[in-house]
Design an enzyme around this catalytic site. Structure first.
Site, short mmCIF file in Angstrom:
data_model
loop_
_atom_site.label_atom_id
_atom_site.label_comp_id
_atom_site.label_asym_id
_atom_site.label_seq_id
_atom_site.Cartn_x
_atom_site.Cartn_y
_atom_site.Cartn_z
N LYS A 1 0.84 -1.21 0.00
CA LYS A 1 0.00 0.00 0.00
C LYS A 1 0.86 1.25 0.00
CE LYS A 1 -1.88 3.17 3.17
NZ LYS A 1 -1.72 3.60 4.57
N CYS B 1 -19.38 6.38 4.41
CA CYS B 1 -19.32 4.91 4.52
C CYS B 1 -18.32 4.53 5.60
CB CYS B 1 -18.93 4.31 3.17
SG CYS B 1 -19.31 2.55 3.01
N CYS C 1 -25.98 5.39 5.77
CA CYS C 1 -26.65 5.00 4.52
C CYS C 1 -27.79 5.96 4.16
CB CYS C 1 -27.18 3.57 4.63
SG CYS C 1 -25.88 2.31 4.81
N CYS D 1 -26.37 8.68 2.08
CA CYS D 1 -25.58 8.23 0.93
C CYS D 1 -26.40 8.38 -0.36
CB CYS D 1 -25.15 6.77 1.09
SG CYS D 1 -24.17 6.13 -0.27
N CYS E 1 -26.55 0.35 -3.95
CA CYS E 1 -25.50 -0.29 -3.16
C CYS E 1 -26.03 -1.60 -2.58
CB CYS E 1 -25.04 0.62 -2.03
SG CYS E 1 -23.85 -0.15 -0.91
#
Length: 368
Positions: free
Chosen positions: A257, A332, A339, A342, A348
């Site tokens: 990463k 998120c 949610c 969102c 989703c």
């Protein structure tokens, strides 16, 4: 009188009798077998009472079958079958008592084909991924997430290119399991003490360095890694940082990463997707990634990176990290995702499946 008549009839028979009369002739001789005259008749008769040999019968049958195949246009050279066809043909030659085995083989062949289709589907891009990505980009236009102002790419933004690359490397090494705000504050303290320079870090004792970057996660161990990396940068790269993925990964404390993030930010050379905890979590919630050859969620960031890179266009590899990191910091979130706020909750697959508000615990009441 009767015997003479019988003898005359037998002599009138042709030399080649059809196969349908052979049985009656044999019965006739059996009846007369006890008589001496019958034995004489048997010797004089030219009728062949022998049964055909089994080999001749099989040969005749084979020629008849071959002739029928040629007439129907089915006679052709047998090709080498595939392995699945071989298993299937072998099953068909079993007796009628093994019909269950034959059906099992057929089912096994169908399952094999369906499993291949599943693997192919797993490699392809997810449904509605462009709409989902567009919705996330719209929600991130405000730039209010911590990563937008205090991410690793902001480290040493006012420094010359060489010094800035070193600042990005140090910031990235401290960012593991640490919030952006904490990492950014540690970089600022190093800068204030003149320690965003490899030579200065090498001349600083490890305890002082650890106290400056505290409360970064695992700050004592990271101080050790930062000193080692600074020494390598001085001795092998003239005070600059490695410019290849493998050389960055060779540094202690630098994982995939971090290496991909440094290559992308410091060298503007994106060779892979930088996957941190936010990218890993959100990609699984959206159903974007799967373990190799399965439809199961990935369990490590590296599995997520490999799965994402199979279908995500390369021009999205660099911006996907800050995009999903900020989305994970604001909406998120790891626990109790928002949610209801969102903009993609209608498409989703994980929307509203996790509690958006904590469930209050009932206090235990003591009995009097």
């Amino acid at each position: 009188m009767h015997l003479a008549l019988l003898i005359s009839r037998i002599r009138l028979l042709p030399t080649a009798m059809p196969s349908t009369r052979s049985a009656s002739a044999s019965r006739l001789l059996v009846r007369a077998d006890n008589s001496p005259v019958a034995r004489e008749i048997k010797r004089e008769s030219s009728v062949s009472l022998d049964t055909p040999k089994p080999e001749a019968t099989v040969s005749v049958k084979r020629r008849r079958v071959k002739r029928e195949l040629e007439v129907n246009g089915q006679h052709h050279k047998k090709q080498v079958p595939d392995i699945e066809d071989f298993i299937y043909e072998k099953a068909k030659t079993l007796t009628s008592s093994s019909k269950a085995t034959t059906s099992l083989v057929k089912v096994e062949k169908k399952v094999g084909v369906s499993s291949v289709i599943k693997v192919i589907c797993a490699v392809g891009a997810p449904d509605n991924w462009e709409a989902v990505l567009g919705g996330i980009k719209s929600m991130r236009l405000s730039g209010e997430a911590p990563v937008d102002t205090k991410g690793c790419e902001k480290a040493g933004s006012l420094l010359p290119p060489k010094e800035r690359r070193f600042a990005v490397l140090i910031s990235t090494m401290m960012s593991s399991q640490t919030k952006d705000e904490v990492t950014h504050a540690a970089v600022e303290r190093l800068s204030e003490n003149g320690l965003l320079d490899p030579d200065a870090i090498v001349r600083t004792d490890e305890t002082t360095l650890a106290n400056l970057i505290k409360p970064v996660g695992f700050y004592q161990r990271k101080a050790q890694f930062i000193k080692e990396a600074s020494k390598i940068c001085l001795e092998r790269f003239g005070g600059d940082i490695p410019d290849s993925l493998n050389e960055l990964l060779a540094l202690r404390g630098v994982g995939p990463k971090m290496a991909h993030l440094v290559m992308s930010i410091a060298w503007k050379n994106t060779q892979g997707i930088c996957v941190d905890t936010h990218v890993h979590r959100i990609s699984n919630r959206l159903g974007w990634v799967f373990r190799e050859g399965t439809r199961q969620k990935t369990t490590t960031p590296e599995q997520t990176r490999i799965s994402l890179e199979k279908w995500l266009p390369k021009d999205e590899w660099e911006p996907i990290n800050p995009l999903l990191v900020g989305f994970g910091q604001t909406i998120c979130t790891p626990l109790r995702p928002k949610c209801d706020k969102c903009g993609i909750n209608n498409i989703c697959p994980s929307a509203f499946k996790e509690s958006s508000s904590p469930i209050p615990k009932q206090k235990k009441t003591r009995s009097p």
